[in-house]
Motif scaffolding. Structure first.
Motif, short mmCIF file in Angstrom:
data_model
loop_
_atom_site.label_atom_id
_atom_site.label_comp_id
_atom_site.label_asym_id
_atom_site.label_seq_id
_atom_site.Cartn_x
_atom_site.Cartn_y
_atom_site.Cartn_z
N MET A 1 62.13 -31.77 61.55
CA MET A 1 62.02 -30.50 60.94
C MET A 1 63.22 -29.89 61.72
O MET A 1 64.07 -29.59 60.63
CB MET A 1 60.75 -29.82 61.26
N PHE B 1 65.53 -24.39 52.09
CA PHE B 1 64.61 -24.95 52.90
C PHE B 1 65.12 -25.17 54.42
O PHE B 1 64.42 -24.76 55.37
CB PHE B 1 63.83 -26.22 52.36
N ASN C 1 66.28 -21.69 55.95
CA ASN C 1 65.15 -21.01 56.47
C ASN C 1 64.46 -21.34 57.81
O ASN C 1 64.35 -20.59 58.49
CB ASN C 1 63.91 -21.05 55.28
N GLY D 1 61.46 -17.36 57.99
CA GLY D 1 59.91 -17.12 57.62
C GLY D 1 59.77 -16.68 56.29
O GLY D 1 58.91 -15.86 56.02
N ARG D 2 60.70 -17.29 55.45
CA ARG D 2 60.24 -17.15 53.90
C ARG D 2 59.00 -18.35 53.57
O ARG D 2 59.01 -19.41 54.09
CB ARG D 2 61.38 -17.55 53.06
N SER D 3 58.33 -17.97 52.60
CA SER D 3 57.36 -18.91 51.96
C SER D 3 58.08 -19.76 50.93
O SER D 3 59.30 -19.48 50.65
CB SER D 3 56.29 -17.98 51.37
N GLU D 4 57.34 -20.95 50.78
CA GLU D 4 57.88 -22.15 49.64
C GLU D 4 58.29 -21.03 48.30
O GLU D 4 59.56 -21.46 47.57
CB GLU D 4 57.03 -23.13 49.40
N ALA E 1 56.37 -35.85 45.17
CA ALA E 1 56.39 -34.48 45.78
C ALA E 1 57.65 -33.53 45.63
O ALA E 1 58.52 -34.37 44.89
CB ALA E 1 56.53 -34.61 47.53
N THR F 1 61.26 -30.65 50.26
CA THR F 1 60.30 -30.21 51.55
C THR F 1 61.28 -30.53 52.78
O THR F 1 62.46 -31.08 52.57
CB THR F 1 58.96 -31.38 51.64
N LEU F 2 60.83 -29.88 53.82
CA LEU F 2 61.57 -30.27 55.10
C LEU F 2 61.26 -31.71 55.56
O LEU F 2 60.37 -32.23 55.13
CB LEU F 2 61.03 -29.25 56.31
N ARG F 3 62.44 -32.00 56.24
CA ARG F 3 62.32 -33.50 56.84
C ARG F 3 62.16 -33.37 58.38
O ARG F 3 62.57 -32.47 58.94
CB ARG F 3 63.67 -34.19 56.48
#
Lengths: 277, 277
Positions: free
Chosen positions: B1, B104, B107, B113-116, B272, B275-277
């Motif tokens: 991540m 992503f 952030n 600290g942002r939402s998706e 999906a 996304t974060l990896r």
């Protein structure tokens, strides 16, 4: 996707960290607000058209009302074969996953031509009407770390997510009855859940989610002795853990439970929602 | 991540089959309706805080306005290293994937600290303002086979999906300028796209999607010679194929292009979203 008449789908498991109950006469509007984590450990559901409806879980016949309601809504008579490593009734959303997996697989097996939102709506309503869950289905249809901002099926509910990936560990000490808790007095629980939701939306990070979930389990007076000990052991060794709602299950970020001396099951945050296989 | 300061994210590629243009002064409300397929072939984006902002794609410096706009919105000065096997400007939504992956990863790297939903909104607005796309970002944030029912960022747009899984093949003969097409007269194109959307929502299956996408490319007069030949070769051998909007690319279900004698790239429908990896 489909071989001959049979079709297979997968739905991830889902552990809720905190929630509030939203009742409504219309099951599409009923549900819960809250947040949880979807898991790569989930339920694989194979649907095969047959003369009588029969549901099996890991080979054993079982009555899962959410799944049979979904079949009824799709006018499908079928054998449903579900396979999972997750324990039942321990807060992993197995009934929701079975409803959702059955919806996706039956839609393919019977060529019903429904959209994904339609199938999620069917499964959500079936789960609410069966009394076995309120928010798992919409979370399991999304994947990731879903925030249930507004309750209900697609078209009513609103979802957001905590950006996150990585390893999740869990240990389960047994079950709790979802229907007893959500069928009882949920006023104090819901007040605690609403507070946690406001806080999480202000800072939607994974460590903050775990912190709020721990607070919720204490405020809602749902924290169980063995679960409490496991959660405390993880936080004392510097990790993040919380109790799964609703089950006697502790789940942790990364290697939290291993480092605290437990021998946990291991999975990952599941990036995707339910899908055909 | 995230290792130290750097963070990595993945965004799937996205081929649109048909669309209509929805203009609005507010970039959060602007976008497109339509449908497409997200691909396991996508863009991996690594963001590392640095003294100057620099964007690289497969090792080469490149100016990608959607990505630099995202960094600006997150008040982040960073090196963005993107890696992809997808061709640029050929209808795979590479600029959208770079915007989303940058959102992503930045952030996480900068602990914003942002939402998706916030991150998807940022990336959508950046892509619209750069003029490089209208609907890719919200589709790439969802995964699967997204139906863009209403245009715009989360909170404005509405998404559904065609239940589907499986192999996708593609061949690309070169680029088309998205900004030239969506910047020009789009009335006839949008009318064709709206018709296709109504039809798909009545029967949301993958073969129907391909059929409507073929009709759209003819009605919108975007069908290119080499692409048309490839699509025709696939359908004549009993497969499903269509043209990617907007690029000189043909994509097919299963082994459609192989069976028609082409030597295609191969990937899967990606379940999906970014996304974060």
């Amino acid at each position: 996707m489909s071989d001959g008449d049979a079709a297979t789908a997968f739905a991830p498991g889902h552990v809720t960290g905190f929630f509030s109950v939203s009742r409504a006469d219309d099951p599409m509007r009923a549900g819960s607000r809250g947040a949880g984590v979807t898991l790569s450990a989930g339920v694989t559901v194979r649907v095969t058209p047959s003369d009588d409806t029969e549901v099996r879980l890991n080979g054993d016949r079982i009555d899962v009302e959410s799944a049979t309601r979904v079949l009824g809504a799709l006018d499908a008579t079928a054998t449903v074969e579900a396979e999972t490593n997750l324990p039942l009734g321990a807060g992993f959303g197995v009934s929701g996953a079975m409803a959702l997996g059955t919806a996706f697989a039956a839609n393919a097996a019977f060529a019903r031509g429904r959209s994904e939102n339609d199938l999620v709506s069917l499964a959500h309503a079936a789960e609410v009407e069966a009394g076995t869950g309120l928010g798992d289905v919409v979370a399991q249809a999304r994947g990731g770390v879903p925030i249930r901002v507004e309750p209900g099926a697609p078209g009513h509910g609103v979802l957001d997510g905590v950006p996150a990936a990585g390893r999740i560990e869990y240990v389960s000490f047994g079950g709790l009855s979802t229907s007893e808790v959500i069928g009882g007095d949920t006023e104090a629980l819901s007040a605690a859940g609403e507070r946690a939701l406001v806080d999480l939306r202000e800072r939607p990070t994974l460590p903050h989610f775990f912190e709020l979930a721990r607070e919720f389990s204490r405020d809602a007076e749902l924290l169980d002795g063995e679960v409490a000990a496991a959660v405390e052991a993880v936080t004392e060794s510097g990790g993040e853990a919380a109790m799964a709602m609703l089950g006697r299950t502790a789940f942790a970020l990364g290697t939290g439970l291993t480092e605290a001396g437990y021998d946990p099951e291991v999975c990952e945050i599941h990036a995707a929602g339910a899908t055909l296989r």
